[in-house]
Design a protein around this motif. Structure first.
Motif, PDB file in Angstrom:
ATOM      1  N   VAL A 113       0.840  -1.201   0.000  1.00 44.24           N
ATOM      2  CA  VAL A 113       0.000   0.000   0.000  1.00 44.24           C
ATOM      3  C   VAL A 113       0.876   1.254   0.000  1.00 44.24           C
ATOM      4  O   VAL A 113       0.626   2.208  -0.743  1.00 44.24           O
ATOM      5  CB  VAL A 113      -0.952   0.000   1.217  1.00 44.24           C
ATOM      6  N   CYS A 114       1.911   1.248   0.833  1.00 41.62           N
ATOM      7  CA  CYS A 114       2.830   2.390   0.890  1.00 41.62           C
ATOM      8  C   CYS A 114       3.535   2.602  -0.447  1.00 41.62           C
ATOM      9  O   CYS A 114       3.675   3.739  -0.920  1.00 41.62           O
ATOM     10  CB  CYS A 114       3.870   2.183   1.991  1.00 41.62           C
ATOM     11  N   HIS A 115       3.961   1.516  -1.067  1.00 42.94           N
ATOM     12  CA  HIS A 115       4.684   1.623  -2.340  1.00 42.94           C
ATOM     13  C   HIS A 115       3.778   2.198  -3.424  1.00 42.94           C
ATOM     14  O   HIS A 115       4.211   3.029  -4.238  1.00 42.94           O
ATOM     15  CB  HIS A 115       5.229   0.252  -2.755  1.00 42.94           C
ATOM     16  N   ASN A 116       2.532   1.770  -3.457  1.00 43.34           N
ATOM     17  CA  ASN A 116       1.594   2.316  -4.442  1.00 43.34           C
ATOM     18  C   ASN A 116       1.433   3.819  -4.270  1.00 43.34           C
ATOM     19  O   ASN A 116       1.337   4.564  -5.250  1.00 43.34           O
ATOM     20  CB  ASN A 116       0.226   1.640  -4.312  1.00 43.34           C
ATOM     21  N   PHE A 117       1.415   4.250  -3.021  1.00 43.00           N
ATOM     22  CA  PHE A 117       1.208   5.670  -2.747  1.00 43.00           C
ATOM     23  C   PHE A 117       2.469   6.481  -2.999  1.00 43.00           C
ATOM     24  O   PHE A 117       2.428   7.526  -3.660  1.00 43.00           O
ATOM     25  CB  PHE A 117       0.748   5.846  -1.300  1.00 43.00           C
ATOM     26  N   TYR A 118       3.594   6.029  -2.485  1.00 51.85           N
ATOM     27  CA  TYR A 118       4.828   6.804  -2.582  1.00 51.85           C
ATOM     28  C   TYR A 118       5.465   6.742  -3.969  1.00 51.85           C
ATOM     29  O   TYR A 118       6.040   7.730  -4.433  1.00 51.85           O
ATOM     30  CB  TYR A 118       5.847   6.306  -1.553  1.00 51.85           C
ATOM     31  N   HIS A 119       5.355   5.604  -4.633  1.00 52.08           N
ATOM     32  CA  HIS A 119       6.037   5.449  -5.922  1.00 52.08           C
ATOM     33  C   HIS A 119       5.072   5.570  -7.102  1.00 52.08           C
ATOM     34  O   HIS A 119       5.208   6.456  -7.950  1.00 52.08           O
ATOM     35  CB  HIS A 119       6.766   4.105  -5.974  1.00 52.08           C
ATOM     36  N   LYS A 120       4.065   4.687  -7.144  1.00 51.23           N
ATOM     37  CA  LYS A 120       3.171   4.659  -8.302  1.00 51.23           C
ATOM     38  C   LYS A 120       2.419   5.974  -8.477  1.00 51.23           C
ATOM     39  O   LYS A 120       2.354   6.529  -9.587  1.00 51.23           O
ATOM     40  CB  LYS A 120       2.180   3.502  -8.155  1.00 51.23           C
ATOM     41  N   LYS A 121       1.851   6.484  -7.396  1.00 47.55           N
ATOM     42  CA  LYS A 121       1.110   7.744  -7.481  1.00 47.55           C
ATOM     43  C   LYS A 121       2.034   8.888  -7.885  1.00 47.55           C
ATOM     44  O   LYS A 121       1.649   9.773  -8.667  1.00 47.55           O
ATOM     45  CB  LYS A 121       0.444   8.054  -6.138  1.00 47.55           C
ATOM     46  N   SER A 122       3.260   8.883  -7.371  1.00 49.73           N
ATOM     47  CA  SER A 122       4.212   9.946  -7.707  1.00 49.73           C
ATOM     48  C   SER A 122       4.554   9.939  -9.190  1.00 49.73           C
ATOM     49  O   SER A 122       4.654  10.997  -9.825  1.00 49.73           O
ATOM     50  CB  SER A 122       5.489   9.794  -6.874  1.00 49.73           C
ATOM     51  N   ILE A 123       4.741   8.756  -9.762  1.00 56.94           N
ATOM     52  CA  ILE A 123       5.031   8.653 -11.196  1.00 56.94           C
ATOM     53  C   ILE A 123       3.873   9.225 -12.010  1.00 56.94           C
ATOM     54  O   ILE A 123       4.075   9.944 -12.998  1.00 56.94           O
ATOM     55  CB  ILE A 123       5.299   7.185 -11.595  1.00 56.94           C
ATOM     56  N   GLU A 124       2.649   8.932 -11.587  1.00 57.49           N
ATOM     57  CA  GLU A 124       1.466   9.460 -12.288  1.00 57.49           C
ATOM     58  C   GLU A 124       1.426  10.986 -12.215  1.00 57.49           C
ATOM     59  O   GLU A 124       1.110  11.659 -13.203  1.00 57.49           O
ATOM     60  CB  GLU A 124       0.197   8.865 -11.677  1.00 57.49           C
ATOM     61  N   ARG A 125       1.749  11.544 -11.046  1.00 57.95           N
ATOM     62  CA  ARG A 125       1.731  13.001 -10.893  1.00 57.95           C
ATOM     63  C   ARG A 125       2.856  13.658 -11.699  1.00 57.95           C
ATOM     64  O   ARG A 125       2.685  14.752 -12.253  1.00 57.95           O
ATOM     65  CB  ARG A 125       1.855  13.372  -9.414  1.00 57.95           C
ATOM     66  N   ILE A 126       4.010  13.003 -11.772  1.00 53.03           N
ATOM     67  CA  ILE A 126       5.114  13.526 -12.582  1.00 53.03           C
ATOM     68  C   ILE A 126       4.696  13.599 -14.046  1.00 53.03           C
ATOM     69  O   ILE A 126       4.892  14.621 -14.721  1.00 53.03           O
ATOM     70  CB  ILE A 126       6.370  12.640 -12.427  1.00 53.03           C
ATOM     71  N   ASP A 127       4.120  12.512 -14.548  1.00 56.72           N
ATOM     72  CA  ASP A 127       3.666  12.486 -15.948  1.00 56.72           C
ATOM     73  C   ASP A 127       2.634  13.580 -16.202  1.00 56.72           C
ATOM     74  O   ASP A 127       2.655  14.239 -17.252  1.00 56.72           O
ATOM     75  CB  ASP A 127       3.068  11.118 -16.285  1.00 56.72           C
ATOM     76  N   LYS A 128       1.741  13.777 -15.242  1.00 58.12           N
ATOM     77  CA  LYS A 128       0.710  14.800 -15.396  1.00 58.12           C
ATOM     78  C   LYS A 128       1.325  16.188 -15.489  1.00 58.12           C
ATOM     79  O   LYS A 128       0.950  16.996 -16.352  1.00 58.12           O
ATOM     80  CB  LYS A 128      -0.266  14.736 -14.217  1.00 58.12           C
ATOM     81  N   PHE A 129       2.291  16.474 -14.625  1.00 58.36           N
ATOM     82  CA  PHE A 129       2.923  17.791 -14.641  1.00 58.36           C
ATOM     83  C   PHE A 129       3.695  18.011 -15.942  1.00 58.36           C
ATOM     84  O   PHE A 129       3.574  19.066 -16.581  1.00 58.36           O
ATOM     85  CB  PHE A 129       3.864  17.952 -13.448  1.00 58.36           C
ATOM     86  N   LEU A 130       4.502  17.037 -16.334  1.00 59.20           N
ATOM     87  CA  LEU A 130       5.301  17.184 -17.554  1.00 59.20           C
ATOM     88  C   LEU A 130       4.411  17.365 -18.778  1.00 59.20           C
ATOM     89  O   LEU A 130       4.699  18.193 -19.653  1.00 59.20           O
ATOM     90  CB  LEU A 130       6.211  15.968 -17.730  1.00 59.20           C
ATOM     91  N   ASN A 131       3.318  16.616 -18.847  1.00 60.08           N
ATOM     92  CA  ASN A 131       2.398  16.742 -19.983  1.00 60.08           C
ATOM     93  C   ASN A 131       1.691  18.094 -19.976  1.00 60.08           C
ATOM     94  O   ASN A 131       1.515  18.723 -21.032  1.00 60.08           O
ATOM     95  CB  ASN A 131       1.366  15.616 -19.952  1.00 60.08           C
ATOM     96  N   ASN A 132       1.286  18.548 -18.787  1.00 59.26           N
ATOM     97  CA  ASN A 132       0.588  19.836 -18.689  1.00 59.26           C
ATOM     98  C   ASN A 132       1.458  20.995 -19.162  1.00 59.26           C
ATOM     99  O   ASN A 132       0.959  21.978 -19.713  1.00 59.26           O
ATOM    100  CB  ASN A 132       0.141  20.097 -17.250  1.00 59.26           C
ATOM    101  N   SER A 163      18.082  14.195 -13.541  1.00 56.94           N
ATOM    102  CA  SER A 163      16.720  13.986 -14.038  1.00 56.94           C
ATOM    103  C   SER A 163      15.898  13.237 -12.991  1.00 56.94           C
ATOM    104  O   SER A 163      16.442  12.630 -12.053  1.00 56.94           O
ATOM    105  CB  SER A 163      16.754  13.188 -15.338  1.00 56.94           C
ATOM    106  N   ILE A 164      14.587  13.245 -13.171  1.00 59.64           N
ATOM    107  CA  ILE A 164      13.697  12.560 -12.230  1.00 59.64           C
ATOM    108  C   ILE A 164      13.978  11.060 -12.234  1.00 59.64           C
ATOM    109  O   ILE A 164      13.993  10.416 -11.180  1.00 59.64           O
ATOM    110  CB  ILE A 164      12.226  12.835 -12.594  1.00 59.64           C
ATOM    111  N   LYS A 165      14.209  10.509 -13.410  1.00 62.36           N
ATOM    112  CA  LYS A 165      14.500   9.075 -13.512  1.00 62.36           C
ATOM    113  C   LYS A 165      15.718   8.719 -12.666  1.00 62.36           C
ATOM    114  O   LYS A 165      15.705   7.741 -11.904  1.00 62.36           O
ATOM    115  CB  LYS A 165      14.731   8.698 -14.972  1.00 62.36           C
ATOM    116  N   GLU A 166      16.760   9.535 -12.767  1.00 59.24           N
ATOM    117  CA  GLU A 166      17.972   9.279 -11.980  1.00 59.24           C
ATOM    118  C   GLU A 166      17.715   9.478 -10.490  1.00 59.24           C
ATOM    119  O   GLU A 166      18.222   8.718  -9.653  1.00 59.24           O
ATOM    120  CB  GLU A 166      19.095  10.205 -12.447  1.00 59.24           C
ATOM    121  N   LEU A 167      16.931  10.494 -10.148  1.00 63.16           N
ATOM    122  CA  LEU A 167      16.616  10.739  -8.739  1.00 63.16           C
ATOM    123  C   LEU A 167      15.889   9.545  -8.127  1.00 63.16           C
ATOM    124  O   LEU A 167      16.232   9.084  -7.028  1.00 63.16           O
ATOM    125  CB  LEU A 167      15.753  11.999  -8.599  1.00 63.16           C
ATOM    126  N   PHE A 168      14.877   9.037  -8.829  1.00 59.62           N
ATOM    127  CA  PHE A 168      14.093   7.928  -8.290  1.00 59.62           C
ATOM    128  C   PHE A 168      14.907   6.644  -8.198  1.00 59.62           C
ATOM    129  O   PHE A 168      14.653   5.799  -7.338  1.00 59.62           O
ATOM    130  CB  PHE A 168      12.826   7.719  -9.131  1.00 59.62           C
TER     131      PHE A 168
END
Length: 521
Positions: free
Chosen positions: A328-347, A364-369
């Protein structure tokens, strides 16, 4: 005989754009309360209210039940809304059986601060305003109305504010019945009033010095600025909060969120205000005359607050297996964050790249993660939680605290969450808060790949944050984990906020995540 007031709330109002996408117009918040409360509370307590509704009608019914259980209120459903035969006049006619005596017609988006006159005569409320071509208007001879006209007249003497006293009610309803036989979709109260005037039922003037049209975005914002009991809170389209003398009402468009909040209040017990009433999308809790901790926090009392939180809120709670909790934590901290990153970059039509932020090279974000150990980040004990643990959601008394706006769940968990997320929310709020954002106390300058950021923080909150970090270390918690999660919180906030604050948050989280990764424990 008690005064009767007709309040129509039945139609969907396009002039408020997304504001009424999830909410009936009568429930749009102005100051501490919605417009319908300002209307109801402007009349004597024994007034009989007849309220017509259709669009989100169940919201109106539940709201009235939970806020005005002692008032004499009848809600009438309108069965025709947006197809042939519908009209403002038709909706009014549905209330006819309940209005067989003099009554006042008061539009649900008409808020007046003047005393309303209950004299035994027909009258029309009016207001003088220089930008009035969008409103119906009327001529006057010898202090009586000659005729009401439609919109688009520049600078008329009197504009119609949809607040009318109908003393000759029998004449009014006879004309309504006659007009409705034509099945005209444009019929409204103006049609009836003009016919009454032609039949020698005169209408005098009732001037109002303070009037707000809350069915118009510009006027709604004006009302929110000027009405004396206004308070600031970040508005959300799908939820709202209303504050009364003795209680607070929360609204959620999603009924399940309201139900889960009530259930979590039961689990949190005395840590949150007592829930007095729950009706579908609404719940009501006691109002406490306590101070917001955001106004009283200082380095001296912050230690007491931290200890109180540790002893009373962050208690162990094993709702699921530790393996399931980590997922549950991984879905929130990692998966949700990736979705928000994609949303910001696309916007913003951006690509993931390295930046120079405040003269530091940030990958880059990829390297940071890739540098974040998410297995370690998600390996925390399960505890009770608040989730939005910021100073504005905490009330303080002399030696106690009470929690507001608690989260309804984490994923699907009601009892267990990561204490580190609450700690990180506190850390975030001591850096970035509503007061700072509202006053634009941040700057961002971007030149190609180089970004300069700055933020103007209150010294008091800086010292509170130092105290927080000190107590995290003294209690053998992991400060590095708190700092990484704080950056992830800013990451997830960035695509949800206005420009330029969204870009500030985006580069701010990158810089702070990079610093946290490279910081020794």
């Amino acid at each position: 005989m008690a005064l009767k007031v007709l309040i129509p709330t039945w139609w969907k109002w396009v002039d408020l754009w997304d504001i009424t996408k999830y909410l009936n117009k009568a429930l749009v918040k102005i100051g501490k309360k919605p417009s319908i409360s300002y209307i109801i509370e402007s009349y004597p307590s024994d007034t009989e209210f007849i309220i017509t509704t259709w669009y989100y009608g169940s919201q109106v019914k539940d709201f009235l039940k939970i806020v005005y259980p002692e008032n004499n209120i009848t809600v009438v459903d309108v069965d025709v809304y947006d197809w042939p035969g519908s009209s403002i006049l038709y909706s009014m006619s549905k209330a006819k059986p309940y209005l067989q005596s003099p009554f006042i017609y008061h539009a649900c988006d008409t808020v007046v601060l003047d005393k309303i006159d209950f004299k035994d005569s027909n009258w029309i409320g009016w207001f003088k305003w220089e930008w009035s071509s969008n409103y119906a208007w009327f001529n006057v001879t010898w202090k009586e109305v000659d005729k009401i006209y439609d919109k688009w007249i520049i600078d008329p003497d009197y504009i119609h504010i949809w607040l009318v006293k109908i003393n000759d009610f029998e004449n009014f309803w006879n004309i309504v019945d006659s007009l409705l036989k034509n099945n005209n979709e444009t019929l409204n109260d103006i049609s009836v009033i003009n016919s009454m005037i032609r039949n020698w039922s005169g209408f005098s003037l009732n001037v109002f010095e303070k009037w707000y049209d809350t069915g118009n975005v510009d006027w709604l914002n004006k009302a929110r600025r000027e009405i004396h009991d206004s308070f600031h809170i970040l508005d959300k389209l799908e939820e709202s909060i209303y504050i009364y003398d003795d209680f607070v009402v929360k609204f959620f468009y999603d009924k399940s969120l309201s139900e889960k909040r009530v259930e979590r209040a039961r689990l949190l017990k005395w840590l949150v205000p007592n829930i007095e009433w729950h009706e579908n999308n609404f719940f009501r809790y006691e109002f406490a005359e306590w101070k917001l901790y955001s106004r009283t926090a200082n380095p001296q009392n912050f230690k007491d607050f931290f200890i109180w939180s540790k002893e009373n809120l962050w208690k162990e709670s094993n709702e699921v297996s530790q393996e399931e909790f980590k997922k549950v934590c991984h879905n929130f901290y990692h998966k949700k964050s990736i979705e928000r990153i994609d949303k910001f970059l696309n916007n913003h039509n951006l690509v993931d790249e390295s930046n120079i932020i405040n003269w530091e090279h940030v990958p880059s974000i990829k390297e940071l993660f890739e540098k974040v150990d998410f297995d370690w980040l998600c390996s925390s004990k399960q505890t009770f939680f608040h989730w939005d643990y910021i100073l504005d959601n905490i009330l303080q008394t002399e030696n106690w605290f009470s929690l507001l706006d608690w989260r309804q769940d984490f994923g699907w968990l009601l009892q267990s969450w990561d204490m580190y997320y609450d700690l990180s929310k506190l850390n975030h709020n001591l850096t970035v808060n509503h007061d700072l954002v509202n006053a634009d106390l941040f700057t961002i300058e971007k030149n190609w790949n180089s970004v300069n950021l700055d933020i103007n923080r209150r010294e008091n909150l800086v010292q509170c944050q130092n105290s927080l970090h000190k107590m995290i270390i003294e209690n053998w918690f992991d400060l590095k984990k708190v700092k990484i999660l704080t950056a992830i919180i800013w990451l997830n906030m960035s695509p949800l906020h206005h420009h330029p604050f969204d870009k500030f948050l985006f580069y701010f989280w990158k810089l702070n995540l990079w610093r946290a990764i490279n910081e020794n424990n």
